[in-house]
Design a protein around this motif. Structure first.
Motif, PDB file in Angstrom:
ATOM      1  N   ALA A  57       0.999  -1.264   0.097  1.00 18.40           N
ATOM      2  CA  ALA A  57      -0.038   0.128   0.022  1.00 18.40           C
ATOM      3  C   ALA A  57       0.985   1.203   0.098  1.00 18.40           C
ATOM      4  N   ASP A  60      -1.097   7.026   0.520  1.00 23.35           N
ATOM      5  CA  ASP A  60      -1.854   7.826  -0.506  1.00 23.35           C
ATOM      6  C   ASP A  60      -3.076   8.431   0.269  1.00 23.35           C
ATOM      7  N   LEU A  62      -5.644   6.475   1.046  1.00 22.86           N
ATOM      8  CA  LEU A  62      -6.990   5.790   0.957  1.00 22.86           C
ATOM      9  C   LEU A  62      -7.030   4.699   1.913  1.00 22.86           C
ATOM     10  N   TYR A  64      -8.440   0.861   2.672  1.00 25.47           N
ATOM     11  CA  TYR A  64      -8.130  -0.534   2.027  1.00 25.47           C
ATOM     12  C   TYR A  64      -9.175  -0.686   0.681  1.00 25.47           C
ATOM     13  N   GLU A  66     -11.446   1.469  -0.403  1.00 25.11           N
ATOM     14  CA  GLU A  66     -11.567   2.451  -1.714  1.00 25.11           C
ATOM     15  C   GLU A  66     -10.344   2.443  -2.441  1.00 25.11           C
ATOM     16  N   ARG A  67      -8.917   2.148  -2.013  1.00 23.30           N
ATOM     17  CA  ARG A  67      -7.946   2.122  -2.983  1.00 23.30           C
ATOM     18  C   ARG A  67      -8.270   1.010  -3.930  1.00 23.30           C
ATOM     19  N   ARG A  70     -10.748   2.712  -6.610  1.00 23.26           N
ATOM     20  CA  ARG A  70     -10.194   3.668  -7.196  1.00 23.26           C
ATOM     21  C   ARG A  70      -8.864   3.303  -8.046  1.00 23.26           C
ATOM     22  N   THR A  71      -7.932   2.551  -7.698  1.00 25.15           N
ATOM     23  CA  THR A  71      -6.898   2.476  -8.431  1.00 25.15           C
ATOM     24  C   THR A  71      -6.368   0.862  -8.937  1.00 25.15           C
ATOM     25  N   ARG A  73      -5.472  -1.329  -6.961  1.00 25.64           N
ATOM     26  CA  ARG A  73      -4.328  -1.627  -6.125  1.00 25.64           C
ATOM     27  C   ARG A  73      -4.642  -2.671  -4.966  1.00 25.64           C
ATOM     28  N   ALA A  75      -3.734  -4.106  -1.458  1.00 26.10           N
ATOM     29  CA  ALA A  75      -2.284  -3.856  -0.471  1.00 26.10           C
ATOM     30  C   ALA A  75      -1.954  -5.362  -0.144  1.00 26.10           C
TER      31      ALA A  75
END
Length: 259
Positions: A57, A60, A62, A64, A66-67, A70-71, A73, A75
């Motif tokens: 991670a 950023d 964000l 867990y 939400e990341r 949005r991306t 990714r 973690a």
């Protein structure tokens, strides 16, 4: 040093049956490095159409889920079993895991201050400790719901693998399966199928389960009260070395249903 990679355990233990096609396809003989995760995630994406990425991670700000939304990714700490099994679950159940993330995103705005909503709690519980229980005989699912363990595990023992089967999705459960101990419980999504389901190849059955679980996430049915009954996993035939009458008589592990 990265952890040892227990290839023989993955190939033989019923706990890892759902991950086995993925593990066989990847062909890893050691704990995966960053390049391995990058190659494995190629072609996978979230419901939000973000390419999936298994990596540590970033800073950023964000949360867990939400990341991921949005991306893309997820973690994933290096040399960490918990995160490795989470990534493997994404590869084995791509629709279900993406749908779970979408469920979190839908409910994120409804979180009470400083904690998760009830729906997100249920989604997290299934993500960590979920199993799919698939049966062609509804009386077997009823026995599970009613905690009729003697019926489910002893009287109907011969029906396991023929009329009922279990697939582990929860990555915390997979981590526990490296060294199982008494008292491990899975939270169950119950799926009824036709008898022909059990004659299909493993990959086809898993694909059906993945689609069915994703649909349960899409309509929020997994988050409803009572939707995830418990299953003491060591009672499943072949999931614990000694399953005699005394073992099944342990009410600390095989608890009767509360009235």
């Amino acid at each position: 040093m990265p952890p040892d990679w227990p290839s023989s355990l993955f190939a033989e233990s019923p706990w890892f049956a759902a991950l086995r096609p993925t593990l066989d396809r990847l062909g890893w003989s050691r704990f995966p490095a960053a390049a391995d995760w990058a190659a494995a995630s190629a072609g996978h994406c979230t419901v939000s159409a973000q390419p999936l990425c298994f990596a540590p991670a970033p800073d950023d700000g964000l949360a867990y889920e939400e990341r991921i939304w949005r991306t893309g990714r997820v973690a994933t700490r290096p040399d960490n079993w918990h995160d490795a099994f989470n990534a493997l679950a994404w590869l084995a159940f791509p629709r279900s895991k993406a749908a779970l993330n979408a469920l979190h995103w839908r409910h994120l705005a409804h979180d009470p201050p400083g904690r998760r909503s009830r729906a997100r709690d249920a989604a997290t519980l299934f993500d960590e400790s979920g199993v799919a229980v698939v049966a062609s005989d509804p009386t077997l699912l009823a026995a599970l719901r009613d905690h009729q363990w003697a019926t489910l595990f002893q009287r109907r023992r011969a029906d396991w693998g023929r009329q009922i089967e279990v697939w582990v999705l929860g990555h915390a459960l997979s981590e526990k399966a490296l060294a199982p101990f008494r008292g491990i419980v899975g939270k169950c999504a119950l799926l009824e199928v036709s008898p022909t389901h059990f004659g299909r190849p493993t990959v086809e059955r898993l694909d059906w389960v993945d689609q069915a679980l994703a649909a349960r996430c899409d309509d929020d049915s997994l988050t409803q009260p009572g939707a995830l009954p418990p299953l003491p996993l060591l009672g499943i035939p072949g999931w614990w070395p000694q399953q005699d009458a005394d073992f099944y008589a342990d009410t600390g592990q095989f608890r009767p249903k509360r009235m």
